[in-house]
Design a protein around this motif. Structure first.
Motif, short mmCIF file in Angstrom:
data_model
loop_
_atom_site.label_atom_id
_atom_site.label_comp_id
_atom_site.label_asym_id
_atom_site.label_seq_id
_atom_site.Cartn_x
_atom_site.Cartn_y
_atom_site.Cartn_z
N VAL A 176 -0.68 54.67 -17.95
CA VAL A 176 -0.57 54.77 -16.50
C VAL A 176 0.69 54.05 -16.04
CG1 VAL A 176 -1.92 52.68 -16.04
CG2 VAL A 176 -1.88 54.52 -14.34
N SER A 182 -0.51 51.62 -8.85
CA SER A 182 -1.50 51.81 -9.90
C SER A 182 -2.77 51.03 -9.57
CB SER A 182 -0.94 51.37 -11.26
OG SER A 182 0.06 52.26 -11.71
N LEU A 230 0.23 50.11 -19.60
CA LEU A 230 0.83 50.15 -18.27
C LEU A 230 2.34 49.99 -18.34
CD1 LEU A 230 0.65 49.92 -15.08
CD2 LEU A 230 0.32 47.45 -15.46
#
Length: 233
Positions: A65, A98, A116
């Motif tokens: 992500v 996020s 991440l």
């Protein structure tokens, strides 16, 4: 003389009133409260929802992500065979985005690991390294509120030729996040150092023509650095 004294007192009162009413100086763009909708990426969120409906992603997979460096990593499944990867990168996003969308693109997947990449756009938009590390901490705390056992890996800010002016801010942000990651038991993956040449400048051969996003060689380097940290079972 009495008139002059009154004029001086009046001027002082005016100055004090103006100072008291002046808004405090802000460091970087103001933080957007959680209750305010971040509509910038709503189309991305709807696209992810449609993908999930058409082909539900694996639960307990490895979720990637973050910003466009994740979104454009189109060879994730090929690069990490046997690993149930999910790509939920959305271009232009900052780290706090996020966090804002965690209820929609992180928590529902119940991943066993989150990888991440975010923070580079934040610095470009004027946020300080201190603000970026605070946003990193907030992301980790938010995710672990619902997924206390999830393993998290953070990919460091990458240097790019287009944003060479950010190198010092990136070094500072990376150093702060590395320290905080150790405190929070988060894996820190350094891609910054190997993406610099002998002169300490971004390696141009790792990027496409826009000098910001990576080519196959850039992603090959990331694959090499990320692979040892992946939870495969």
């Amino acid at each position: 003389m009495l008139l002059l004294r009154h004029l001086v007192l009046a001027s002082l009162l005016t100055l004090l009133t103006a100072c008291a009413s002046a808004p405090p100086a802000q460091q970087g763009p103001p933080r957007i409260p959680e209750q305010v909708s971040r509509a910038d990426w709503e189309q991305d969120m709807q696209r992810f929802a449609a993908l999930d409906a058409a082909s539900p992603p694996p639960r307990h997979g490895v979720l990637f992500v973050g910003s466009s460096s994740i979104r454009l990593w189109e060879t994730l499944a090929e690069d990490f065979p046997g690993v149930p990867v999910i790509n939920r990168g959305f271009g232009g996003s900052e780290l706090r985005d996020s966090t804002f969308y965690a209820d929609r693109i992180v928590i529902p997947y119940a991943p066993r690991q989150i990888v991440l990449y975010a923070g580079e756009n934040d610095l470009q938009m004027g946020r300080t390294p201190q603000q970026v590390v605070a946003d990193f901490r907030t992301f980790v705390e938010r995710v672990r509120r619902d997924l206390p056992r999830v393993r998290i890996a953070y990919i460091s800010n990458k240097p790019s030729p287009l944003r060479a002016g950010l190198l010092e801010a990136q070094r500072r942000a990376n150093a702060l996040i590395k320290t905080e990651a150790g405190r929070l038991h988060v894996d820190y993956i350094d891609v910054f150092t190997p993406m610099l040449d002998a002169n300490g400048q971004p390696r141009g051969e790792l990027f496409v023509e826009d000098r910001l996003h990576m080519n196959r060689a850039g992603y090959a380097l990331w694959r090499q650095k990320v692979a040892p940290y992946l939870v495969r079972h």
